[in-house]
Write a protein that holds these residues in place. Structure first.
Motif: not given
Length: 304
Positions: A202-208
């Motif tokens: 899949g496509i992994l989304f990361l933010e913080d």
């Protein structure tokens, strides 16, 4: 994966606080904004509670509100007031059968990454990474209304985000798969527990928020070592203006590319969802998506 029904005009939205306590005035301001958008927000019993430490009530109270919101047949969707810390405490007590039998729109981000991971893993529910009541809807420009309407208020077809929503190319390429992810620190902390994410093909989304370049480097390395990136085809990172000042953005991007130097897929950055200053974009976790960073950046979601 179970995709909940779209929110129609007049939909009743349960307002809950699964993590930290929220300020009453911000919750009311956010609810007023939701009313202006045509919804009927319903404040649940412990949404404004202040329990031990910084929590919005006890674990039992927060679990009760969440279960009641899913079980109530008059409720169409569930929106969190804010994040903070506390959602992970609820995980051992959540009723997967109840939630699976009553699929509803569930919206939140930040600390609620724990709930997003759990709902996908144990209930097979598509959830939504988007604006919260006190954190975003309480501010005039806090939520991106267009993406909200397209994601939770529509019933068919595809939709996309791109440069207008901040997406830029860090590493070109094209990838397809299930879109998943959330707040980097919460995502990483779940690894090694019974509630660890399961990202594959899949496509992994990361933010913080407040995460320095070396911390992005360190936590992405941890995900690599833990095998969490083994099946990932493409990566989308969030808006970094809440992590470091403008003068450190270039260093942050170099640190990310260093951490992902062995990653073969495309990498985008800047997508305005989660911890952002304004215009919080709603994204679908668990949906099929296509990331095209071969030219004009585009992330397209498919309903099915």
């Amino acid at each position: 994966m179970i995709r909940p029904k779209a929110l129609k005009p007049g939909a009743r939205l349960a307002i809950v606080s699964p993590a930290s306590a929220a300020k009453a005035e911000l919750v009311e301001a956010g609810m007023e904004r939701l009313r202006a958008m045509g919804y009927e927000p319903v404040l649940f019993p412990h949404a404004l509670s202040r329990g031990p430490l910084y929590y919005a009530g006890t674990v039992a109270e927060r679990v009760d509100d969440l279960h009641a919101a899913f079980a109530d047949t008059s409720i169409d969707g569930i929106v969190c007031t804010r994040g903070g810390w506390g959602s992970a405490e609820l995980l051992p007590y959540l009723d997967a059968a109840l939630i699976k039998a009553n699929p509803k729109v569930f919206v939140g981000y930040s600390d609620h990454t724990s709930l997003h991971i759990w709902m996908r893993k144990f209930a097979g529910l598509v959830t939504f990474h988007g604006p919260m009541v006190a954190a975003d809807f309480s501010r005039g420009d806090g939520a991106d209304v267009a993406s909200w309407a397209a994601v939770v208020g529509a019933s068919g077809g595809a939709w996309s985000v791109g440069a207008a929503e901040g997406l830029r190319v860090l590493k070109p390429g094209v990838a397809e798969g299930v879109f998943d992810g959330g707040c980097l620190s919460i995502f990483v902390e779940a690894v090694g527990t019974p509630y660890a994410p399961e990202v594959s093909e899949g496509i992994l989304f990361l933010e913080d928020i407040g995460t320095k370049p070396y911390q992005w480097d360190r936590q992405l390395l941890h995900l690599r070592y833990a095998g969490q990136l083994d099946g990932v085809k493409g990566i989308v990172l969030g808006d970094m203006t809440q992590c470091v000042p403008a003068e450190d953005q270039e260093l942050l991007e170099r640190a990310i590319l260093h951490a992902l130097r062995d990653f073969a897929g495309p990498v985008g950055i800047g997508l305005r969802s989660g911890h952002v200053g304004a215009g919080n974009v709603t994204l679908t976790l668990g949906a099929q998506a296509r990331l095209d960073l071969g030219g004009e950046p585009r992330l397209e979601f498919f309903r099915g």
